[in-house]
Design an enzyme around this catalytic site. Structure first.
Site, short mmCIF file in Angstrom:
data_model
loop_
_atom_site.label_atom_id
_atom_site.label_comp_id
_atom_site.label_asym_id
_atom_site.label_seq_id
_atom_site.Cartn_x
_atom_site.Cartn_y
_atom_site.Cartn_z
N CYS A 1 -11.33 4.22 11.71
CA CYS A 1 -11.07 3.05 10.88
C CYS A 1 -9.56 2.84 10.87
O CYS A 1 -8.82 3.70 10.40
CB CYS A 1 -11.61 3.34 9.49
SG CYS A 1 -11.27 2.06 8.29
N CYS B 1 -1.78 -5.84 1.82
CA CYS B 1 -2.56 -7.03 2.19
C CYS B 1 -2.19 -8.15 1.24
O CYS B 1 -1.93 -7.93 0.07
CB CYS B 1 -4.06 -6.72 2.08
SG CYS B 1 -5.10 -8.12 2.56
N CYS C 1 -13.75 2.99 2.08
CA CYS C 1 -13.46 1.56 2.12
C CYS C 1 -12.82 1.11 0.82
O CYS C 1 -13.31 1.40 -0.26
CB CYS C 1 -14.75 0.75 2.28
SG CYS C 1 -15.39 0.78 3.92
N CYS D 1 -7.96 -9.11 -3.04
CA CYS D 1 -9.34 -9.03 -3.54
C CYS D 1 -9.38 -8.08 -4.73
O CYS D 1 -8.72 -7.03 -4.73
CB CYS D 1 -10.29 -8.55 -2.44
SG CYS D 1 -10.28 -9.61 -1.00
N LEU E 1 -18.36 -10.46 2.82
CA LEU E 1 -18.87 -11.59 2.04
C LEU E 1 -18.86 -11.27 0.55
O LEU E 1 -18.24 -11.95 -0.23
CB LEU E 1 -20.27 -11.96 2.53
CG LEU E 1 -20.69 -13.37 2.13
CD1 LEU E 1 -19.92 -14.40 2.93
CD2 LEU E 1 -22.18 -13.58 2.27
N CYS F 1 -10.28 -4.20 -4.46
CA CYS F 1 -9.71 -3.44 -3.34
C CYS F 1 -8.35 -2.85 -3.70
O CYS F 1 -7.46 -3.54 -4.19
CB CYS F 1 -9.58 -4.37 -2.13
SG CYS F 1 -8.74 -3.63 -0.73
N GLU G 1 -2.38 4.17 7.08
CA GLU G 1 -3.39 5.22 7.20
C GLU G 1 -4.48 4.82 8.17
O GLU G 1 -4.75 3.65 8.39
CB GLU G 1 -4.06 5.43 5.83
CG GLU G 1 -3.07 5.73 4.74
CD GLU G 1 -3.72 5.82 3.36
OE1 GLU G 1 -3.55 6.86 2.72
OE2 GLU G 1 -4.39 4.88 2.92
#
Ligand code: SAH
Ligand code: SF4
Length: 364
Positions: free
Chosen positions: A105, A112, A338, A116, A220, A119, A92
């Site tokens: 974006c 991935c 995000c 995390c 971070l 996410c 996407e």
């Protein structure tokens, strides 16, 4: 016999192919320009190339493209495009018009590896890297989409904040950035192409040597080593003190220095105590901090910080010389914000069928 995919050819590979036919290597640039700038993927239309060579191009390569699976338009005008690759993978990108710029974006991987906790992409695991062509295709598609919309607006910014960890797909991502800022191709300003990373130290150092002119954003999210390891497993491999050392030595070329992304998660990393740790971490680094209220999604028990916490955190940073704008994510109603990019199936689960149909219609 399987022909090589046109979309998978790098400029070097095109050059070699043309040279093998005793053609000039500059033809490679012409092909790349047709594909990604003009969005023409039918070699018979490459009119600055002579007919026999056009035919040879058509015959020698497979010109199949990713197909658009769906386009969803958010009430805030951002649009998410979901593509399906030839091997059936979904990826996407999200187009976000702002008053003075249009930002895309882009994704760098299907899924991935880094997992995390907050996410959605991390939750789906890793399937494969996107090729250079698949990354460029996102920008080419979005630019072409803008051209067809009766608007004067053009793509101005690209951020690697879609699916995947860009520095884990280093070569394709760096090569794509070079195309984005190349005058012959996308011609974007070099300080408008941002690579966002969860902090892969060796690759950050390599990027500082290969392409220090594009802005770097570091995800971070906590300056407390233990808490960060909990939130982002990669922190165990590349802990904060080492990350800090790397960043202190990073060749900083743009006005803002390094951008830090900091998701504000309720009762997790959002107290003034945490802000204090963050300021300590940033000491000596020219930094800006984007505070992003956590986007929630099903199955993850974390929520956005309260407004007052956001403001206190922001104030603590800004009074100590670190600009810290609060960034509300765009496209939340179409799962385009995000950390919300995942697979197609997952997306559609978040909708009732009727609202998907409606959004699809409004996106046409
Ligand atoms: N892998 C890269 C780039 C893609 S993620 C990285 O981690 O930087 C893009 C941004 O979205 C990162 O800053 C990431 O931390 C953030 N993000 C992930 N999940 C989020 C969520 N639930 N809410 C808000 N931001 C999120
Ligand atoms: Fe991967 Fe970035 Fe999501 Fe972490 S935040 S899982 S690095 S995409």
């Amino acid at each position: 016999l399987n022909k090589p995919l046109a979309l998978s050819q790098s400029i070097k590979m095109w050059e070699q192919w043309f040279q093998s036919l005793d053609e000039k290597p500059y033809r490679a640039k012409q092909v790349i320009k047709w594909m990604y700038v003009d969005f023409v993927f039918d070699p018979s239309q490459f009119l600055n190339i002579k007919a026999p060579l056009r035919l040879k191009l058509a015959e020698s390569f497979d010109w199949t493209l990713p197909s658009l699976d769906s386009a969803l338009k958010s009430s805030d005008e951002s649009e998410k495009f979901l593509f399906k690759t030839i091997d059936g993978q979904f990826f996407e990108c999200v187009l976000m018009p702002f008053s003075n710029r249009v930002t895309l974006c882009v994704s760098s991987q299907v899924g991935c590896k880094l997992g995390c906790r907050f996410c959605q992409t991390g939750k789906m695991g890793f399937t494969r890297h996107l090729s250079l062509g698949e990354i460029l295709f996102q920008a080419a598609y979005a630019s072409n989409h803008l051209r067809t919309q009766n608007t004067e607006r053009k793509l101005t910014n690209i951020v690697f904040m879609g699916m995947g960890e860009p520095l884990d797909n280093y070569d394709a991502v760096v090569e794509s950035c070079k195309h984005f800022i190349d005058k012959n191709f996308f011609n974007l300003s070099h300080n408008k192409v941002t690579i966002s990373t969860s902090g892969l130290i060796p690759q950050i150092e390599q990027l500082g040597r290969d392409l220090p002119i594009v802005p770097l954003a570091i995800s971070l999210h906590s300056a407390d080593n233990e808490l960060r390891s909990q939130m982002m497993p990669i922190n165990k491999k590349y802990p904060l003190p080492e990350l800090r050392k790397t960043l202190l030595n990073y060749p900083i070329q743009n006005r803002h220095g390094i951008t830090f992304e900091y998701i504000m998660i309720k009762n997790k990393n959002d107290s003034v105590e945490h802000a204090k740790k963050l300021v300590n971490f940033l000491k000596g680094i020219k930094a800006k901090v984007n505070l992003i209220p956590m986007n929630t999604h099903p199955g993850i028990e974390m929520e956005a910080s309260e407004e007052v916490k956001l403001k206190d955190f922001q104030k603590y940073l800004s009074t100590r010389g670190y600009p810290a704008p609060i960034r509300y994510s765009r496209g939340q109603d179409v799962s385009a914000a995000c950390g919300q990019l995942a697979s197609k199936k997952k997306d559609e689960l978040d909708f009732t069928p009727r609202s998907v149909a409606r959004l699809r219609k409004s996106a046409v």
